[in-house]
Design a protein around this motif. Structure first.
Motif, PDB file in Angstrom:
ATOM      1  N   LEU A   1       1.248  -1.416   0.251  1.00  0.00           N
ATOM      2  CA  LEU A   1      -0.503   0.033  -0.133  1.00  0.00           C
ATOM      3  C   LEU A   1       1.122   1.269  -0.023  1.00  0.00           C
ATOM      4  O   LEU A   1       0.601   2.430  -0.349  1.00  0.00           O
ATOM      5  N   ASN A   2       1.723   1.646   0.635  1.00  0.00           N
ATOM      6  CA  ASN A   2       2.843   2.276   0.952  1.00  0.00           C
ATOM      7  C   ASN A   2       3.884   2.564   0.020  1.00  0.00           C
ATOM      8  O   ASN A   2       5.083   3.207  -0.159  1.00  0.00           O
ATOM      9  N   LYS A   3       3.571   1.069  -0.979  1.00  0.00           N
ATOM     10  CA  LYS A   3       4.702   1.488  -2.116  1.00  0.00           C
ATOM     11  C   LYS A   3       6.571   1.450  -1.748  1.00  0.00           C
ATOM     12  O   LYS A   3       7.433   2.130  -3.000  1.00  0.00           O
ATOM     13  N   GLY A   4       6.042   0.805  -0.962  1.00  0.00           N
ATOM     14  CA  GLY A   4       7.531   0.020  -0.402  1.00  0.00           C
ATOM     15  C   GLY A   4       8.225   0.442   0.692  1.00  0.00           C
ATOM     16  O   GLY A   4       9.246  -0.509   1.059  1.00  0.00           O
ATOM     17  N   LYS A   5       7.643   0.693   1.064  1.00  0.00           N
ATOM     18  CA  LYS A   5       8.041   1.791   2.476  1.00  0.00           C
ATOM     19  C   LYS A   5       7.171   1.490   4.394  1.00  0.00           C
ATOM     20  O   LYS A   5       6.356   1.514   3.845  1.00  0.00           O
ATOM     21  N   ILE A   6       7.972   1.427   4.792  1.00  0.00           N
ATOM     22  CA  ILE A   6       7.571   1.150   6.442  1.00  0.00           C
ATOM     23  C   ILE A   6       8.058   1.692   7.464  1.00  0.00           C
ATOM     24  O   ILE A   6       9.024   1.745   7.408  1.00  0.00           O
ATOM     25  N   ASN A   7       8.195   2.705   8.045  1.00  0.00           N
ATOM     26  CA  ASN A   7       7.830   3.459   8.920  1.00  0.00           C
ATOM     27  C   ASN A   7       9.344   4.204   8.826  1.00  0.00           C
ATOM     28  O   ASN A   7      10.806   4.097   8.758  1.00  0.00           O
ATOM     29  N   ASP A   8       8.902   4.352   7.309  1.00  0.00           N
ATOM     30  CA  ASP A   8      10.274   5.390   6.926  1.00  0.00           C
ATOM     31  C   ASP A   8      11.496   4.581   6.264  1.00  0.00           C
ATOM     32  O   ASP A   8      12.315   5.278   5.318  1.00  0.00           O
ATOM     33  N   LYS A   9      11.441   3.528   6.365  1.00  0.00           N
ATOM     34  CA  LYS A   9      12.985   2.729   5.216  1.00  0.00           C
ATOM     35  C   LYS A   9      12.230   2.837   4.415  1.00  0.00           C
ATOM     36  O   LYS A   9      10.840   1.582   3.758  1.00  0.00           O
ATOM     37  N   VAL A  10      12.722   2.122   3.397  1.00  0.00           N
ATOM     38  CA  VAL A  10      12.541   1.728   1.958  1.00  0.00           C
ATOM     39  C   VAL A  10      12.961   0.644   1.966  1.00  0.00           C
ATOM     40  O   VAL A  10      14.108   0.584   2.312  1.00  0.00           O
TER      41      VAL A  10
END
Length: 330
Positions: A219-228
């Motif tokens: 959903l976030n296009k590859g990012k979680i908690n600002d980590k790519v």
């Protein structure tokens, strides 16, 4: 006049899909009851950056302990969508290219002529368009049961045995086990689990929260908690778009809603309808046997997750999926 009509039509289209799907306490109770009655083990709704519903039901099949947030469950074919993400990450690392023939990594892996085998690319497997004989290779694990049926990339059929070769491609390309590569590339994301071997290949197992984290990653296009974890490049854009002309509702191992036609697992013919007609058109899904569901709706910042046993009250999982959305939209 024509310009005004076009503007009106455009505004109507935008407004018709901009209304937020709302979940009242009464609706959540209704949805939880529906899931309880249909052998669900975990049902989670995530919207606008937070979990608004997290329910666990019943017991684990093997040891009869209560099913809870720490219980593992199989993703079944929803794990195919995880494989698609891993392939994309490996391509970004220049370890493989989806236009390469599978034989570049696996050597001779079928019983068909080499010239035909070399036309089967990684992309062919991502799109379920290998052209191999799906009747004879339904549980194929050795090269002699992969038999030529159609030229690659000309016919779509949901072939799990052919798909399962992608895990071998990942292992050859990365020089790591599929478990090791998954763990390393998704470390810190909250996505953790185990690949389990069965009669047709590998199945990923994890907690429901891990399954949810996977939904959040995409959903976030590859990012979680600002980590790519991956860059949203052309591959990942195409992953969630129609990937071939034979089944408009299929991307790279992801199911797509809102398309005009669909082919379903086990059926050769197309149907002039979308996956879940009442659901938002921009929804895409990781789906597995017995109703493993991960629905992602970007326009609603929404994830719907269901893990569990076969509901039995529905003749097939497509009908269960659609009825779930009927109740969401009541």
């Amino acid at each position: 006049m024509k310009k005004n009509l076009f503007l009106f039509a455009f505004l109507f289209y935008v407004l018709s899909f901009s209304q937020t799907i709302k979940f009242s306490p009464e609706k959540l109770d209704h949805l939880n009851t529906f899931n309880l009655e249909n052998k669900t083990r975990a049902f989670i709704i995530y919207q606008n950056g937070k979990i608004i519903n997290e329910k666990y039901f019943g017991t684990k099949i093997i040891n009869k302990q209560l099913f809870d947030e720490n219980s593992f469950w199989y993703w079944a074919s929803a794990g195919k969508s995880l494989t698609a993400v891993l392939i994309g990450i490996a391509q970004q690392e220049n370890l493989l290219n989806i236009n390469d023939p599978v034989s570049k990594y696996l050597g001779k892996w079928t019983s068909i002529d080499k010239k035909d085998e070399d036309k089967i690319t990684i992309k062919s497997l991502l799109t379920m368009s290998s052209g191999l004989d799906y009747i004879k290779d339904e549980k194929c694990i050795t090269s002699d049961c992969f038999i030529y049926k159609n030229p690659s990339d000309t016919f779509w059929y949901y072939d799990t045995s052919a798909y399962s070769q992608l895990a071998k491609v990942i292992e050859k390309a990365t020089n790591k086990s599929i478990d090791q590569y998954t763990s390393e590339k998704l470390s810190g994301s909250g996505i953790s689990g185990k690949w389990i071997k069965n009669e047709t290949g590998l199945v990923f197992t994890s907690t429901a929260k891990s399954f949810l984290q996977f939904g959040k990653l995409v959903l976030n296009k590859g990012k979680i908690n600002d980590k790519v974890y991956y860059k949203n490049d052309e591959y990942f854009h195409q992953m969630l778009e129609t990937s071939q002309k034979m089944n408009h509702s299929y991307g790279y191992l992801w199911w797509l809603n809102g398309k005009d036609k669909i082919k379903l697992p086990g059926i050769e013919s197309s149907f002039n309808q979308s996956l879940v007609p009442n659901a938002p058109k921009d929804m895409f899904c990781a789906l597995g046997k017995n109703g493993q569901i991960l629905d992602i709706v970007p326009s609603q910042d929404l994830i719907i997750l269901r893990m569990g046993e076969n509901p039995n009250t529905f003749s097939n999982m497509i009908k269960f999926h659609r009825e779930l959305w009927n109740k969401i939209l009541e």
